[in-house]
Scaffold this active site. Structure first.
Site, PDB file in Angstrom:
ATOM      1  N   ARG A   1      -0.084   3.208 -11.464  1.00 24.97           N
ATOM      2  CA  ARG A   1       0.724   2.407 -10.431  1.00 24.97           C
ATOM      3  C   ARG A   1       2.408   2.966 -10.663  1.00 24.97           C
ATOM      4  O   ARG A   1       2.664   3.384 -11.714  1.00 24.97           O
ATOM      5  CB  ARG A   1       1.086   0.777 -11.039  1.00 24.97           C
ATOM      6  CG  ARG A   1      -0.167   0.079 -11.077  1.00 24.97           C
ATOM      7  CD  ARG A   1      -0.836   0.106  -9.501  1.00 24.97           C
ATOM      8  NE  ARG A   1      -2.050  -0.972  -9.301  1.00 24.97           N
ATOM      9  CZ  ARG A   1      -3.301  -0.263  -9.311  1.00 24.97           C
ATOM     10  NH1 ARG A   1      -3.343   1.057  -9.473  1.00 24.97           N
ATOM     11  NH2 ARG A   1      -4.522  -0.864  -9.337  1.00 24.97           N
TER      12      ARG A   1
ATOM     13  N   CYS B   1       0.397   1.858  -5.554  1.00 18.15           N
ATOM     14  CA  CYS B   1      -0.548   2.676  -6.188  1.00 18.15           C
ATOM     15  C   CYS B   1       0.074   4.069  -6.391  1.00 18.15           C
ATOM     16  O   CYS B   1       0.870   4.807  -5.608  1.00 18.15           O
ATOM     17  CB  CYS B   1      -1.753   2.700  -5.366  1.00 18.15           C
ATOM     18  SG  CYS B   1      -2.917   1.192  -5.325  1.00 18.15           S
TER      19      CYS B   1
ATOM     20  N   HIS C   1       0.851  -1.042  -0.076  1.00 14.78           N
ATOM     21  CA  HIS C   1      -0.030   0.092   0.021  1.00 14.78           C
ATOM     22  C   HIS C   1       0.920   1.261  -0.017  1.00 14.78           C
ATOM     23  O   HIS C   1       1.836   1.303   0.700  1.00 14.78           O
ATOM     24  CB  HIS C   1      -0.885   0.050   1.271  1.00 14.78           C
ATOM     25  CG  HIS C   1      -2.067  -0.881   1.016  1.00 14.78           C
ATOM     26  ND1 HIS C   1      -3.095  -0.489   0.164  1.00 14.78           N
ATOM     27  CD2 HIS C   1      -2.579  -1.820   1.815  1.00 14.78           C
ATOM     28  CE1 HIS C   1      -4.255  -1.263   0.337  1.00 14.78           C
ATOM     29  NE2 HIS C   1      -3.686  -2.607   1.364  1.00 14.78           N
TER      30      HIS C   1
END
Length: 242
Positions: free
Chosen positions: A219, A210, A141
């Protein structure tokens, strides 16, 4: 209905909506981090217990699977024979990036499912094992659940990415600044990742997260090559201090 009542009702509604927004933001910014801290510590404890008893997680044969930070069910454009994989959903390694701070350390678990990435970093099933020939690909993340890759854009060529499986230290070196692409660009986790600049088989590492920071329309990708290995009995690699 009087104007005063309408204004009061509208004001109360705004206050309620505002309170809900504040609670939601607090959940995103604070509570997911608290949950991640507890879950991550649990995974690290599991690994340390395994390693203390000499039990390194053994790979087991599984089919090529999907990756969650890229589109569902991605299939590398030039797939190699399916490698052996680690135990699904379980931690098997620790990953360190000195560029992100001396205390930055995260467990790596097998698969990139949503629940897995709430506990640490996720290894794309079907990609290479740590230190092996091929592409050891890992997702994390950017924000929420501990923000592991918050500082991803700071990665620079030559930065160390250090992985240990409890027996060996694997030191990878970043080859270029992070590359921005779209979620459908699944070639970034090929055995020889597309657009990485690598021109043949080798021992590579791919990190994905991300982009933008609070979104997921794109990305960010970082590629590295294996630079050195050493047994854990020799102590920590010099790369921790470079």
């Amino acid at each position: 209905m009087s104007v005063r009542l309408i204004v009061r009702t509208f004001s109360e509604l705004c206050i309620t909506v505002g309170a809900l927004i504040i609670l939601f933001v607090a959940y995103i910014l604070f509570w997911t981090g608290v949950k991640a801290a507890g879950a991550t510590e649990g995974q690290i404890d599991d690994l340390q217990n395994q390693w203390a008893h000499g039990a390194v997680t053994a790979p087991e044969p599984v089919p090529l699977p999907s990756a969650s930070l890229l589109p569902a069910d991605p299939k590398p454009s030039a797939p190699a024979p399916a490698p052996k994989a680690y135990r699904d959903g379980k931690p098997f390694a620790m990953l360190y990036i000195p560029r992100f701070g001396k205390d930055w350390e995260w467990p790596v678990l097998e698969n990139t499912k949503v629940k897995t990435l709430q506990k640490g970093l996720g290894h794309y099933r079907g990609t290479a094992a740590a230190g092996a020939t091929g592409n050891f690909a890992v997702a994390g993340h950017r924000r929420t659940y501990g923000d592991p890759f918050k500082d991803f854009p700071k990665l620079r060529p030559g930065d160390a990415v250090i992985v240990t499986d409890g027996t060996t230290w694997f030191t990878y070196r970043i080859d270029r600044k992070p590359y921005r692409t779209v979620p459908s660009d699944v070639g970034v986790i090929d055995p020889v990742p597309r657009k990485s600049g690598f021109d043949g088989p080798g021992r590579y590492l791919t990190l994905t997260t991300c982009e933008p920071e609070w979104g997921s329309s794109h990305r960010l990708i970082a590629w590295a090559h294996l630079d050195a290995t050493q047994p854990v009995t020799d102590g920590k690699p010099a790369a921790f201090h470079s």
